[in-house]
Design an enzyme around this catalytic site. Structure first.
Site, PDB file in Angstrom:
ATOM      1  N   VAL A  12      12.503   6.201 -10.861  1.00 39.71           N
ATOM      2  CA  VAL A  12      13.245   5.077 -10.793  1.00 39.71           C
ATOM      3  C   VAL A  12      13.833   5.231  -9.242  1.00 39.71           C
ATOM      4  O   VAL A  12      14.745   6.248  -9.120  1.00 39.71           O
ATOM      5  CB  VAL A  12      14.487   4.849 -11.813  1.00 39.71           C
ATOM      6  N   ALA A  46      17.471   8.304  -6.434  1.00 36.15           N
ATOM      7  CA  ALA A  46      16.237   8.063  -7.322  1.00 36.15           C
ATOM      8  C   ALA A  46      16.430   9.058  -8.661  1.00 36.15           C
ATOM      9  O   ALA A  46      17.375  10.133  -8.399  1.00 36.15           O
ATOM     10  CB  ALA A  46      15.031   8.192  -6.482  1.00 36.15           C
ATOM     11  N   LYS A  47      15.420   9.185  -9.319  1.00 39.68           N
ATOM     12  CA  LYS A  47      15.351  10.108 -10.481  1.00 39.68           C
ATOM     13  C   LYS A  47      14.015   9.855 -11.158  1.00 39.68           C
ATOM     14  O   LYS A  47      13.505   8.727 -11.316  1.00 39.68           O
ATOM     15  CB  LYS A  47      16.478   9.807 -11.573  1.00 39.68           C
ATOM     16  N   GLY A  48      13.704  11.067 -11.952  1.00 37.97           N
ATOM     17  CA  GLY A  48      12.325  10.873 -12.325  1.00 37.97           C
ATOM     18  C   GLY A  48      12.167  11.788 -13.503  1.00 37.97           C
ATOM     19  O   GLY A  48      13.097  12.462 -13.937  1.00 37.97           O
TER      20      GLY A  48
END
Ligand code: NAD
Length: 420
Positions: free
Chosen positions: A64, A109-111
């Site tokens: 995201v 962001a992050k995943g």
């Protein structure tokens, strides 16, 4: 719980409520609020794994990008069974504010992948990581979105990310991930940066009250990448580390834990449990321990209305992301407990990730001393600006940090204008 009653302790609800508070203070309209609350891009990928025994297991992965107005997305990758799209959205939003509060030229962001990495071999985790990286390739890159370790991932994971991305592009691109091993473009000081930052933030908050690290006692929940180094740095600075826990249990000693011996024990057994230099303590009891400084450095949502009511510490320094729920925050504030918020307290990791990316992009590496000095300077100046807004506007440190960062992101949006 019905659909009309959102779970206020869920990470995304907490992140959105924190944003709503900042937007209310800043007086932004609904359109700007909606834009700040909504991820810019997200991707959801299927990751089939060929197991070592020949069978196949399917995982779901996410990336995201919450906001990219101030620069490329930046954020870790989490491997944990709890990972779902809302958790990743919440963590991506926190990254946007964190990068803005310490003035890094990044968005947030992050995943993550919904997987328990402890149940898989290293070869299986390599295949999962490479497939995940190749599925999110269109979204990532040194100018687009830069990955880093988080819960359940480490520098080896980042080396696989960097290699997969580079092999597909045909040349070595170290700037696609930070938190890499030194041998492939990692930075000196990165592995311990979050923990050093936690200790700098604590020192700054104590100084506001005329106190020093040497005179305080500390309890730390979580003894992973953040908690274990923080415990060591607190002890080295003269603080009494009275208790630590991990997911299996914990250990306490009134006179302070012998940190080198504890680190040896963890290196041998994989947990702080059964350390002979102390008595057992549960995670719940640690939160309520009679110490000066409490550092939650494990998972989200541990300080809710009930547990916050039990806290005896005078300072809570958030090593973890999102450890305090909205209700927990309210209870801590009512009780006069100072909370140094996650987006400031644990920003040391992304600060040195930024240094690693800058070094990788210019192919010139700095000394450890340069890294440590720049990190300390960035943490202390960021704390000072947040504390100044908190004092001037009568806000908590969390609201002040959010107001500063949300304002910076909104300004970037407004100056760039809307396309088309
Ligand atoms: P890690 O996986 O290295 O360590 C996590 C620790 O928490 C382990 O000791 C684990 O046993 C413990 N733990 C897990 N579940 C628990 C539970 N239910 N109760 C008590 N303890 C539990 O992860 P990490 O990188 O140290 O990250 C910890 C927190 O810090 C996360 O919230 C992460 O997002 C945040 N954070 C990490 C970094 C970083 O640089 N690693 C940077 C900023 C923020």
């Amino acid at each position: 719980m019905t659909q009309s009653e959102p779970d206020l302790s869920a990470p995304l609800a907490t992140a959105k409520a924190q944003l709503a508070t900042a937007v209310g203070i800043l007086g932004y309209d609904d359109g700007l609020h909606a834009m700040l609350a909504t991820p810019r891009r997200e991707i959801n990928v299927a990751i089939p794994l060929r197991r070592d025994d020949g069978s196949t297991t399917l995982f779901t992965g996410y990336r995201v990008q919450h906001n990219i107005s101030r620069g490329p997305g930046k954020g870790g990758v989490r491997y944990a069974p709890s990972v779902d799209i809302d958790e990743v959205r919440a963590l991506a939003m926190l990254m946007t504010w964190k990068c803005a509060v310490v003035e890094l030229p990044y968005g947030g962001a992050k995943g993550g992948i919904a997987i328990d990495p402890r149940e898989f071999s290293s070869r299986e985790l390599e295949r999962v990581t490479r497939r995940y990286t190749s599925e999110i390739m269109p979204m990532i890159g040194p100018e687009r979105d830069i990955l880093a370790p988080d819960i359940g991932t480490n520098e080896q994971t980042m080396a696989w990310v960097m290699d997969t991305y580079s092999v597909n592009r045909g040349f070595t691109i170290p700037g696609v991930a930070t938190g890499k091993p030194l041998a492939v473009g990692g930075s000196l000081g990165r592995a311990t940066a979050t923990s050093r930052g936690v200790v700098h933030a604590t020192r700054a908050a104590l100084a506001d009250a005329g106190a020093t690290l040497a005179e305080v006692s500390v309890a730390i929940q979580g003894f992973g990448k953040v908690g274990s180094h923080a415990a060591r740095f607190f002890a080295e600075a003269g603080a009494t580390v009275r208790a630590v826990t991990d997911q299996y249990g914990g250990v306490q000693a009134d006179g302070g834990l012998d940190m080198p011996a504890l680190l040896d024990h963890v290196a041998t057994t994989g947990s702080v449990v059964d350390f002979p230099g102390g008595d057992p303590i549960t995670n719940e009891a640690l939160l309520a321990l009679d110490v000066d400084v409490l550092v939650p450095a494990a998972v989200e949502g541990v300080l809710d209305a009930d547990t916050a009511a039990q806290v005896k510490a005078r300072w809570v320094v958030e090593g973890a992301n999102g450890p305090t729920t909205i209700e927990g925050d309210r209870v801590l504030a009512e009780r006069g407990i100072v909370v140094v918020p996650d987006i400031l307290a644990n920003a040391g990791g992304v600060v040195v990730s930024y240094f690693e990316w800058v070094q990788a992009n210019q192919a010139y590496w700095w000394t450890e001393q340069e890294i440590e000095e720049r990190l300390e300077h960035r943490m202390m100046t960021s704390y000072a600006s947040v504390a100044e807004v908190a004092r001037a506007d009568g806000l908590s440190l969390r609201d002040a940090a959010l107001v500063i960062s949300v304002r910076r992101v909104a300004q970037a949006h407004q100056i760039r204008g809307l396309y088309p």
